[in-house]
Design an enzyme around this catalytic site. Structure first.
Site: not given
Lengths: 254, 292
Positions: A40, A9, A128
């Site tokens: 990111k 997660k 995910d």
């Protein structure tokens, strides 16, 4: 060769676990590549003293041409770990999954593995298995094992279950298999019991138990992993144990 | 750009790669230069695009997997006599966003092979740019197709958007069409010519030169009439690459089949062509008699 994809997660500590595991493997003498597969692009920052590498997507966007050498899209960090980040598109535009596929094609064309000859490759994958691009790291030729990072929090376990199902969905002779769970503790009540229940239900092993520790935050503020900052601390020891276990298993498989 | 443009090699070298004039950057505009014009073959002129090239394996059929809009231009192939070898699986929006095509493709291949009154030697699955975003593992899908239909299945990628990249579609498809070759004992006096999807003309001097060097059999994919003849390509002692687009396929053949290759450049001056043939002779350990 150890080829791992780390899923879990968002915000659960995948990059922290991946970077520490990479650092532990490198400290045990292995030649390691870590590839961050998250827009990111912060997977490897703590292997690089806090100075990030230019993500591949940024390179392509800014130069409008492909790099000729691996050095143009990588940086060497702690323990000589080769750090690469796929990065992602301009927020709100483009396709992050395609970014991963394009990066992998590029790395293949640049003959990354043939030239660098790593002992271990770690793919740190966003949350995910949301689309084809995020399944790319578990395809033939890339990761052969998946580690799922979870805490005892309900939503983290929910995501872990989704990831396990997604990987199982692809399960055939050439795809990666889930090797086990990294329990990254978050001080949840009955945390071990909750994670163990999920592990038993899914037929998975808790392969590492990472304690909640301020050391991680302390050294990340300094742009380091705990392996680099304090290799003797308890958290570092757990990562060393995991790294040694994976090395031993890899030897057996050879 | 309508004005003619030139720059000397010295000026170009001095300016450096970063300052390459836009006139020489192919992605900035159309380029007309003498060799480029001679080399260029528009798909609209019924040359070999990915689909026609993908059908180079004798006895194979192709399943084009694409949204209807990008499958349409393939109608041209029917006029070239490919109508019996070409089939469509049209994708709709739901297939694309749900990944339903993963299960539809093997079903379609099974149905296709069941409907034909012969067993094709192979099924080429040609998928278009839409898949670049879907990220389908076509190798895996092809394995599922083989399991479902019992026929070798190979992917071919018609990714027009990668045309300017390091691995453009016409390079990738060459690897696909040679990918069904299996390793076998190589024969020292046989070689392959890799490069184009039509054979060299029968009077081409390379045949005589190779014959004079002791080569008994020169294989070309485009001259193979049957799958058995195609399978013989992997017994060649070496490959001669006559189009750089075949280099990637040759590298794969070296890796998988152990067949080394030598590459000939496209040249237009007789003295340079002659020198190149001499070098080829040296590479394969013979002297060519080019005086005849």
């Amino acid at each position: 060769m150890i080829k791992l994809a780390i899923y879990g997660k968002g915000g659960i500590g995948k990059s922290t676990c991946t970077a520490n595991l990479a650092a532990a493997l490198a400290s045990l003498g292995k030649r390691v590549i870590q590839i961050g597969c998250d827009p990111k692009a912060d997977s490897t920052i703590n292997l690089l003293g806090g100075t990030p590498v230019t993500p591949v997507m940024n390179y392509l966007r800014e130069r409008d041409e492909e790099p000729e050498k691996i050095e143009e899209i990588s940086k060497v960090g702690f323990g000589n770990i080769l750090c690469i980040e796929t990065g992602g598109p301009t927020p709100g535009l483009g396709c992050a999954g395609r970014g991963i596929i394009s990066t992998f094609s590029l790395l293949e064309e640049l003959e990354l593995f043939e030239k660098y000859k790593p002992d271990a490759v770690l793919y740190d994958v966003l949350g995910d298995v949301v689309c084809g691009g995020f399944a790319a790291p578990i395809r033939e030729g890339y990761a052969s094992q998946v580690l799922i990072v979870t805490s005892g929090e309900k939503m983290a376990l929910y995501a872990a279950n989704n990831i396990n199902s997604a990987v199982k969905n692809f399960e055939d002779r050439s795809y990666a298999r889930v090797r086990g769970i990294i329990m990254n503790r978050r001080s949840v009540e009955n945390e071990e019991e909750k994670v163990q229940t999920f592990a038993d239900k899914s037929g998975l092993e808790i392969i590492a138990d990472i304690p909640r520790s301020n050391d991680i935050i302390k050294y990340e503020d300094m742009g380091k992993t705990v392996i680099e900052g304090d290799p003797e601390c308890e958290t570092a020891k757990r990562f060393f144990e995991l790294a040694q276990k994976l090395i031993d298993e890899d030897k057996e498989n050879d | 750009m309508t004005e003619s443009f030139y720059i000397t090699a010295a000026e170009l070298a001095k300016a450096g790669y970063e300052n390459t004039p836009d006139e020489l950057v192919s992605s900035k505009h159309m380029i007309y230069s003498s060799p480029a014009t001679l080399d260029f073959n528009s798909p609209g002129a019924k040359g070999f695009g990915v689909k026609r090239a993908g059908l180079a394996i004798p006895g194979s059929v192709m399943l084009l997997v694409a949204p209807g809009c990008c499958g349409r231009n393939t109608a041209l192939l029917n006029e070239l006599g490919y109508s019996e070898r070409f089939f469509y699986l049209l994708l709709d929006d739901t297939d694309i966003v749900t990944g339903r095509h993963l299960t539809k493709i093997p079903k379609a291949v099974k149905e296709l092979c069941g409907e034909l009154d012969y067993t094709p030697s192979a099924v080429m699955i040609c998928i278009t740019c839409v898949d670049a975003l879907l990220g389908t593992d076509m190798e895996r899908v092809c394995r599922k197709c083989e399991e479902a239909a019992g026929v070798p299945t190979v992917p071919a990628y018609m990714y027009a958007l990668t045309r300017e990249k390091r691995l453009p579609p016409m390079t990738a498809v060459r690897k696909s069409v040679y990918s069904l070759l299996k390793p076998q004992k190589r024969i020292s006096n046989e070689c392959n010519i890799l490069g184009f999807f039509a054979p060299l003309y029968d009077g081409c001097e390379i045949y005589d030169l190779l014959k004079s060097a002791g080569i008994k059999k020169v294989h070309e994919l485009s001259r193979c009439k049957t799958f058995e003849e195609y399978s013989e390509l992997s017994r060649a002692n070496f490959n001669i690459i006559i189009n750089p687009e075949a280099r990637y396929a040759a590298q794969d053949m070296e890796k998988r089949l152990g067949i080394p290759s030598v590459e000939l450049a496209r040249l237009y001056r007789i003295d340079k062509i002659r020198t190149q043939y001499r070098l080829l002779g040296q590479a394969i350990g013979v002297g060519f008699d080019d005086e005849k």
